[in-house]
Design an enzyme around this catalytic site. Structure first.
Site, short mmCIF file in Angstrom:
data_model
loop_
_atom_site.label_atom_id
_atom_site.label_comp_id
_atom_site.label_asym_id
_atom_site.label_seq_id
_atom_site.Cartn_x
_atom_site.Cartn_y
_atom_site.Cartn_z
N HIS A 82 -13.27 39.69 22.07
CA HIS A 82 -14.73 39.69 22.11
C HIS A 82 -15.31 38.54 21.28
O HIS A 82 -16.23 37.85 21.71
CB HIS A 82 -15.28 41.00 21.54
N GLN B 68 -13.27 42.28 37.32
CA GLN B 68 -14.66 42.34 36.87
C GLN B 68 -15.33 40.98 37.06
O GLN B 68 -16.48 40.88 37.50
CB GLN B 68 -14.68 42.76 35.40
N GLN C 281 -19.36 53.75 33.96
CA GLN C 281 -18.13 53.10 34.41
C GLN C 281 -16.87 53.88 34.03
O GLN C 281 -15.76 53.40 34.24
CB GLN C 281 -18.07 51.65 33.94
N LYS D 35 -9.38 38.57 30.90
CA LYS D 35 -8.62 39.82 30.76
C LYS D 35 -9.00 40.82 31.86
O LYS D 35 -8.15 41.53 32.39
CB LYS D 35 -8.91 40.42 29.38
N VAL E 162 -7.31 36.62 25.09
CA VAL E 162 -6.76 36.48 23.75
C VAL E 162 -5.67 37.53 23.56
O VAL E 162 -5.86 38.70 23.94
CB VAL E 162 -7.87 36.65 22.68
N LEU F 295 -5.30 41.64 23.78
CA LEU F 295 -6.15 42.47 22.92
C LEU F 295 -7.01 43.37 23.79
O LEU F 295 -7.54 42.95 24.82
CB LEU F 295 -7.03 41.60 22.04
P1 AMP Z 1 -15.19 45.43 26.94
O1 AMP Z 1 -15.79 45.68 25.60
O2 AMP Z 1 -13.81 45.93 27.09
O3 AMP Z 1 -16.12 45.85 28.06
O4 AMP Z 1 -15.07 43.86 27.07
C1 AMP Z 1 -16.20 43.02 26.89
C2 AMP Z 1 -15.82 41.62 27.31
O5 AMP Z 1 -14.75 41.14 26.50
C3 AMP Z 1 -15.36 41.55 28.78
O6 AMP Z 1 -15.88 40.37 29.38
C4 AMP Z 1 -13.86 41.48 28.62
O7 AMP Z 1 -13.22 40.82 29.70
C5 AMP Z 1 -13.73 40.67 27.35
N1 AMP Z 1 -12.41 40.88 26.74
C6 AMP Z 1 -11.81 42.06 26.45
N2 AMP Z 1 -10.57 41.86 25.95
C7 AMP Z 1 -10.38 40.52 25.95
C8 AMP Z 1 -9.29 39.67 25.55
N3 AMP Z 1 -8.15 40.17 25.07
N4 AMP Z 1 -9.45 38.33 25.69
C9 AMP Z 1 -10.60 37.82 26.17
N5 AMP Z 1 -11.66 38.56 26.55
C10 AMP Z 1 -11.55 39.88 26.44
#
Ligand code: AMP
Length: 283
Positions: free
Chosen positions: A39, A155, A63, A151, A178, A186
């Protein structure tokens, strides 16, 4: 650097309008909180590229399926705000559920067909919830640029299509996944893993790397690559494979032969924890 916290649409709009009147462009990083370095890499990209950075923190109930982890999803708000501030966010938009879905809410966004494959096949309704909340966040914040992680590959494909189909005036930026030093992507859900599961979890990344090597060596039969991924994941005694997909990266259509831009995606369960990972291959 100070971080302002807003809970209402009016407060966000006011801060965004003030930034615009200063000539700043607006970056939005939508998240569900429980922030980690994936994030913060998005927030840092937004900091580098836009003048005023908004991070939204909202665990979107729409979701999650009825048997999914909505109730146990981590919500460490104070820590999230501190990480957002450190990464360079100007504003955290943390709306209560009633702000996003007031009583009587009944409008949804569907990205037909694509919402029902891969993750969507395993998680019915998931992408309807994602598309709906993402469009709402775009309308509430009205960013110039929005940041998403590779990741969540499907989406990205779905949000890109909804922006195109509904003429949403926002540019999308997709940032690389990442990973932990051992390759595990992550995820806020990694903290559900016990020590034994955590030791096995890098198998997703290892299987993807093995598949990538096969394709780089010239393998063009998706069934062969798929079998290699299945075998590699079976090496982890507690891993239950949900799916392996080799699809066209733009259309999500299955491939008879590996060519063009390919999305290789896997989903694996360790107990009740579901992990996903993917690679893009260009052949
Ligand atoms: P989430 O909080 O899981 O909804 O993720 C919020 C944003 O962070 C989304 O665009 C995810 O794709 C991105 N995200 C989650 N994990 C990673 C990661 N390991 N590397 C890069 N972006 C990430």
């Amino acid at each position: 650097m100070t971080l302002t916290v807003a809970e209402t649409v009016a407060a966000v709009r006011q801060a965004v309008a003030a930034a615009r009147s200063r000539g700043q462009t607006i970056g939005l990083v939508p998240t569900m909180g429980a922030l980690h370095a994936g994030h913060t890499s998005l927030i840092e990209a937004a900091r580098a590229e836009t003048g005023f950075v908004v991070v939204s923190i909202f665990v979107n109930p729409k979701q999650f399926g009825p048997t999914e982890d909505l109730d146990r999803y981590p919500r460490p708000l104070a820590r999230d705000l501190e990480l957002s501030r450190q990464a360079g966010a100007d504003l955290a938009f943390v709306p209560p559920v009633e702000v996003v879905y007031p009583p009587g809410f009944r409008t949804y966004v569907e990205v037909t067909e694509w919402q029902d494959v891969l993750e969507g096949a395993s998680r019915p309704g998931h992408f309807r919830g994602v598309a709906t909340v993402v469009l709402k966040l775009f309308n509430m914040v009205q960013p110039d640029v929005a940041y998403f992680g590779q990741k969540d590959a499907q989406q990205v494909v779905i949000v890109r299509q909804l922006v195109r189909d509904l003429d949403v005036p926002v540019r999308l930026r997709v940032c690389p996944t990442v990973r932990e030093p051992d390759g595990l992507a992550l995820s806020s859900r990694n903290q559900y893993l016990d020590a034994n599961q955590r030791r096995q979890a890098p198998v997703l990344f290892q299987a993807l790397q093995e598949a990538k090597a096969l394709v780089e060596q010239g393998e063009r039969d998706p069934a062969v690559v798929r079998r290699a991924v299945v075998r590699r994941i079976a090496d982890a005694p507690d891993a239950q494979l949900d799916y392996v997909a080799l699809v066209n990266a733009a259309s999500l259509e299955p491939l008879a032969r590996l060519e063009g831009e390919i999305l290789l995606a896997v989903a694996v369960r360790f107990g009740t924890t579901r992990l996903i990972d993917n690679l893009l291959l260009s052949v």
